[in-house]
Design an enzyme around this catalytic site. Structure first.
Site, PDB file in Angstrom:
ATOM      1  N   ASN A 189       0.874  -1.177   0.000  1.00 56.56           N
ATOM      2  CA  ASN A 189       0.000   0.000   0.000  1.00 56.56           C
ATOM      3  C   ASN A 189       0.909   1.224   0.000  1.00 56.56           C
ATOM      4  OD1 ASN A 189      -1.842   2.028   0.416  1.00 56.56           O
ATOM      5  ND2 ASN A 189      -2.305   1.477   2.536  1.00 56.56           N
ATOM      6  N   LYS A 226       0.123   4.228  -0.302  1.00 53.67           N
ATOM      7  CA  LYS A 226      -0.527   5.433   0.258  1.00 53.67           C
ATOM      8  C   LYS A 226      -0.258   6.631  -0.662  1.00 53.67           C
ATOM      9  CE  LYS A 226       0.149   3.463   4.789  1.00 53.67           C
ATOM     10  NZ  LYS A 226      -0.090   3.625   6.213  1.00 53.67           N
ATOM     11  N   HIS A 247      -9.560   1.203   4.622  1.00 50.20           N
ATOM     12  CA  HIS A 247      -8.297   1.438   5.345  1.00 50.20           C
ATOM     13  C   HIS A 247      -8.576   2.392   6.508  1.00 50.20           C
ATOM     14  CE1 HIS A 247      -4.229   2.634   6.275  1.00 50.20           C
ATOM     15  NE2 HIS A 247      -3.830   1.568   5.641  1.00 50.20           N
ATOM     16  N   GLU A 251      -7.015   4.801   7.623  1.00 47.22           N
ATOM     17  CA  GLU A 251      -6.809   6.223   7.322  1.00 47.22           C
ATOM     18  C   GLU A 251      -8.029   6.797   6.609  1.00 47.22           C
ATOM     19  OE1 GLU A 251      -3.039   5.663   5.355  1.00 47.22           O
ATOM     20  OE2 GLU A 251      -2.176   5.057   7.271  1.00 47.22           O
ATOM     21  N   GLU A 264      -5.834  -4.951  10.287  1.00 49.29           N
ATOM     22  CA  GLU A 264      -4.794  -3.951  10.530  1.00 49.29           C
ATOM     23  C   GLU A 264      -5.084  -3.228  11.842  1.00 49.29           C
ATOM     24  OE1 GLU A 264      -2.733  -2.785   6.656  1.00 49.29           O
ATOM     25  OE2 GLU A 264      -4.429  -1.459   6.873  1.00 49.29           O
ATOM     26  N   GLY A 268       2.112   2.087  10.666  1.00 50.13           N
ATOM     27  CA  GLY A 268       3.066   3.180  10.527  1.00 50.13           C
ATOM     28  C   GLY A 268       3.740   3.570  11.835  1.00 50.13           C
ATOM     29  N   SER A 327       3.035  -2.305  10.339  1.00 52.49           N
ATOM     30  CA  SER A 327       4.487  -2.361  10.566  1.00 52.49           C
ATOM     31  C   SER A 327       5.084  -3.737  10.282  1.00 52.49           C
ATOM     32  CB  SER A 327       4.845  -1.882  11.976  1.00 52.49           C
ATOM     33  OG  SER A 327       4.417  -0.542  12.151  1.00 52.49           O
TER      34      SER A 327
HETATM   35  C1  PEP Z   1      -0.930   0.085   5.818  1.00 51.15           C
HETATM   36  O1  PEP Z   1      -0.968   1.254   5.523  1.00 51.15           O
HETATM   37  O2  PEP Z   1      -1.825  -0.658   5.378  1.00 51.15           O
HETATM   38  C2  PEP Z   1       0.158  -0.393   6.654  1.00 51.15           C
HETATM   39  C3  PEP Z   1       0.090  -1.600   7.161  1.00 51.15           C
HETATM   40  O3  PEP Z   1       1.213   0.449   6.864  1.00 51.15           O
HETATM   41  P1  PEP Z   1       2.625   0.101   7.577  1.00 51.15           P
HETATM   42  O4  PEP Z   1       3.066  -1.220   7.032  1.00 51.15           O
HETATM   43  O5  PEP Z   1       3.524   1.216   7.200  1.00 51.15           O
HETATM   44  O6  PEP Z   1       2.347   0.019   9.039  1.00 51.15           O
END
Ligand code: PEP
Length: 251
Positions: A9, A11, A96, A98, A168, A174, A214
């Site tokens: 992803n 972003k 997501h 976000e 998630e 992040g 992460s």
């Molecule tokens: C994500 O944005 O779906 C995500 C898992 O980000 P990160 O791996 O940076 O935590």
């Protein structure tokens, strides 16, 4: 049997040129490699058609990171599921955290997005997950069940079988704070049990449930070795070939 999937992803990162170079670099790195998972790149809308053209479709699928909850018309700035599908993308990331937090996407809005994605033959990668306060107050299972049931449980069994889920935990996205392999497995098993209750063993066992938060080269193997973790949705670590390849190769 369900698929193993590693999806990046990106972003709102990379301009078109840098994104295209990243996709081409990954395409090169995958050449001649025997990979044991499906690889997907979730790129910005502006990059999708170019990335689709630049990569080997047998090795890399392309995803949008969102689509509109309306079919078409006077919705300035929106991008419909039909538009996404017309680029050659096969997937769309929906729900997501976000999008839920910053753009106020409710379960009802997400239900409309999922329906439109499916109507346009896009595979939704549907994200669910609790915030830290919800985990600390032991509400994480209820929250995740609510997010799944409110947006997805009116789907027919046939349509539900086209969904990919991504758990998630918001506190892990992040932040560098990954869920432990035990926490991931515990939630993924709970999700699969919830699917068994609604759609039965067959569909539940065929649904890919990805972990996101992460995940990276150093923890992917341990996370993916859990029986109910079928891959990852990877943010930061998908932004370079060097960091993304080891996650793909963790399978
Ligand atoms: C994500 O944005 O779906 C995500 C898992 O980000 P990160 O791996 O940076 O935590």
């Amino acid at each position: 049997m369900r698929k193993n999937i590693v999806a990046g992803n990106w972003k709102m990162n990379t301009n078109l040129q840098d994104g295209l170079a990243l996709a081409k670099g990954l395409n090169e790195a995958l050449k001649g490699k025997d990979i044991n998972c499906d690889v997907i790149l979730g790129t910005p809308f502006t990059h999708i058609a170019s990335v689709v053209d630049a990569v080997d479709a047998n090795k890399i699928g392309v995803a949008a990171q969102n689509c509109a909850d309306k079919v078409s018309g006077a919705y300035t700035g929106e991008v419909s599921a039909e538009m996404v599908a017309s680029t050659g993308a096969k997937y769309v990331i929906l729900g997501h955290s976000e999008r839920r937090a910053y753009y106020h996407e409710t379960p009802a809005i997400l239900k409309d997005k999922v329906n439109l994605a499916l109507a346009n033959n896009l595979t939704p990668i549907f994200c669910i997950g609790e915030v830290l306060a919800e985990r600390e107050s032991n509400k994480h299972f209820d929250i995740v069940k609510y997010q799944i049931s409110e947006s997805l449980f009116e789907l027919s069994a046939e349509d539900f079988s086209k969904i990919v889920l991504a758990y998630e935990p918001v506190w892990a996205i992040g932040t560098g704070k990954t869920a432990t392999a035990e926490q991931a497995q515990e939630m993924h098993a709970f999700i699969r049990k919830t699917l068994v209750e609604k759609y039965g063993e067959d569909i539940a066992n065929n649904t890919s449930i990805l972990y996101g938060g992460s995940a990276n080269a150093s923890n992917a193997k341990e996370l993916f070795s859990n029986p109910d973790v079928d891959g990852g949705l990877i943010g930061g670590a998908s932004l370079s070939v060097e960091n993304f390849m080891p996650v793909i190769e963790a399978f």
